[in-house]
Scaffold this active site. Structure first.
Site, PDB file in Angstrom:
ATOM      1  CG  HIS A  67      -2.018   0.983   1.196  1.00 54.62           C
ATOM      2  ND1 HIS A  67      -3.251   0.732   1.747  1.00 54.62           N
ATOM      3  CD2 HIS A  67      -2.090   2.245   0.688  1.00 54.62           C
ATOM      4  CE1 HIS A  67      -4.030   1.800   1.576  1.00 54.62           C
ATOM      5  NE2 HIS A  67      -3.342   2.722   0.937  1.00 54.62           N
ATOM      6  CG  HIS A  69      -1.121   6.602  -1.849  1.00 57.68           C
ATOM      7  ND1 HIS A  69      -2.287   6.387  -2.525  1.00 57.68           N
ATOM      8  CD2 HIS A  69      -1.315   6.100  -0.598  1.00 57.68           C
ATOM      9  CE1 HIS A  69      -3.163   5.801  -1.726  1.00 57.68           C
ATOM     10  NE2 HIS A  69      -2.596   5.610  -0.548  1.00 57.68           N
ATOM     11  CG  ASP A 311      -2.332   4.854   3.552  1.00 63.83           C
ATOM     12  OD1 ASP A 311      -2.242   5.132   2.343  1.00 63.83           O
ATOM     13  OD2 ASP A 311      -3.242   5.308   4.276  1.00 63.83           O
ATOM     14  N   GLY A 330      -3.008  12.143   5.355  1.00 62.24           N
ATOM     15  CA  GLY A 330      -1.951  11.201   4.984  1.00 62.24           C
ATOM     16  C   GLY A 330      -0.571  11.603   5.462  1.00 62.24           C
TER      17      GLY A 330
END
Length: 431
Positions: A67, A69, A311, A330
């Site tokens: 996970h 980004h 994440d 985030g």
């Protein structure tokens, strides 16, 4: 000579590796990007091109993070595939799953192939690319699951957006199940989130809007029922609430094909840490109560939660230099995950080193059927991380390779610094 290819042979000497939960001294022979031998001693002769002295440091399978980004294409000011994958290598990760909140999103074969090409061109680690569940991660038009699987999709997710309509999720699960593909879900019922930004306790303290735990758990409950009905492999992203942990535990007991991840920040912090309006503590789902944090730890220990995933969510300074009310959700995670978890849990005796490596390498690889990742074994690719467990270092913003500096862990003094990372036998990070 035509067709002749020079084969690189290197030895990592003076390693400590985990065998049956104990650290033992081993040498590792790497040939043509693969592990050829792991022995108490490997004789170095003139066929060996290079000897790397591991200096008695811990040599681990490369970590696996399902996970992250990477923001490219669409938001390269926050992160690029190059900077994101360099940050992963800096954290000891050799395989990552890149989420699809991109512009354009990987919701068609053309969009997916363009992103896959960028990943291969710019990534310094193995990047597995998620495809979306719906067009542009919004509304209810499902993607062509079969075509995206054929194009190389790792799994399907609308991460960042929970699927709001039950029939959309049900039909997506039916299609994914037929193809033996996973549905990976950011569990959030928007109607129950009330535009909130923090858990109740911190929200009340700082006079901000609360995002109650039911927003996560109610959606998880719906999805678990649908997963039972369809037989799909359903994976819950970043579980944060003790109530969600209880649901997953019951689902597993009932034989439903549910897996789950927890982030380092939800294991390390509760909303008690939020005493001032500091947006480095703003993430989605939010940090919850201390009882939730303990339930997440127990969930890992008893197998309810399968793995740890970061994440990793980089943002620009401008996106984070705001009140919690309006800042982006985030935090980054790739570069602080292993050393923070090692220091706070392994050094204190709550986890063993073997457990941590299981949750950060072996288990994510096995759950997501990545046969080549997650283990230090003869015949496997030489995806390797070297960590210094013996010397303290301080996490400094100037050391981050990610464009995102948005971490609450900057300034912490920790053990377990990454010394070197190899992908397919090639050094991709070196301190």
């Amino acid at each position: 000579m035509k067709g002749f290819r020079h084969i690189m042979k290197r030895v990592i000497a003076n390693s400590r590796v985990l065998e049956a939960d104990k650290l033992v001294k081993r040498d590792i022979l790497i040939e043509d990007g693969q592990i050829q031998a792991i022995e108490p001693e490997i004789k170095v002769d003139d066929t060996i091109n290079e000897v790397i002295d591991a200096k008695n440091n811990f040599v681990s399978p490369g970590l696996v993070d399902v996970h992250v980004h990477y923001r490219q294409p669409g938001q390269e000011d926050k992160e690029t595939i190059k900077t994101g994958s360099q940050a992963a290598a800096h954290g000891g990760f050799t395989t990552v799953g890149a989420m699809p909140n991109l512009t354009p999103a990987p919701d068609s074969v053309d969009h997916f192939n363009a992103i896959k090409k960028l990943n291969q061109q710019d990534g310094v680690v193995h990047i597995k690319q998620y495809a979306t569940i719906t067009t542009n991660r919004e509304d209810d038009e499902l993607v062509d699951f079969a075509a995206l699987k054929q194009a190389g999709a790792f799994a399907f997710s609308n991460d960042g957006n929970g699927i709001q309509k039950s029939s959309t999720m049900y039909e997506a699960m039916q299609q994914a199940a037929k193809l033996d593909m996973a549905i990976v879900e950011h569990v959030q019922d928007d109607a129950l989130s009330y535009g909130g930004v923090l858990n109740d306790g911190a929200a009340n303290r700082l006079h901000l809007k609360a995002m109650p735990w039911v927003s996560e758990t109610a959606q998880a409950a719906r999805d678990i029922v649908l997963a039972e009905a369809t037989g799909v492999h359903y994976h819950i992203c970043h579980a944060s609430s003790k109530h969600t942990v209880e649901l997953i535990r019951a689902a597993k007991k009932a034989g439903i094909n549910v897996t789950a991840e927890v982030t380092p920040h939800h294991l390390l912090l509760s909303d008690d840490a939020i005493t001032t309006d500091n947006s480095n503590y703003k993430m989605n789902p939010p940090l919850r109560g201390e009882d939730d944090r303990q339930a997440l730890i127990e969930g890992l220990l008893d197998g309810t939660i399968d793995m740890i995933a970061t994440d990793h969510a980089p943002h620009t300074k401008a996106d984070k230099d705001k009140s919690i009310a309006s800042a982006a959700f985030g935090i980054t995670g790739s570069e602080t995950a292993f050393d923070m978890l090692y220091t706070k849990f392994v050094k204190t005796g709550r986890f063993t080193l073997a457990q941590l490596i299981n949750w950060m390498a072996k288990k994510p690889a096995s759950v997501f059927k990545m046969a080549a990742a997650g283990s230090l074994e003869v015949g496997k690719p030489a995806d390797i991380a070297v960590f210094d467990l013996d010397h303290a270092h301080t996490i400094q913003e100037s050391d981050y390779l990610s464009k995102g500096k948005n971490s609450p862990f900057t300034g912490q003094t920790v053990y377990g610094e990454t010394v070197m990372t190899l992908v397919d036998g090639k050094i991709v990070y070196q301190k």
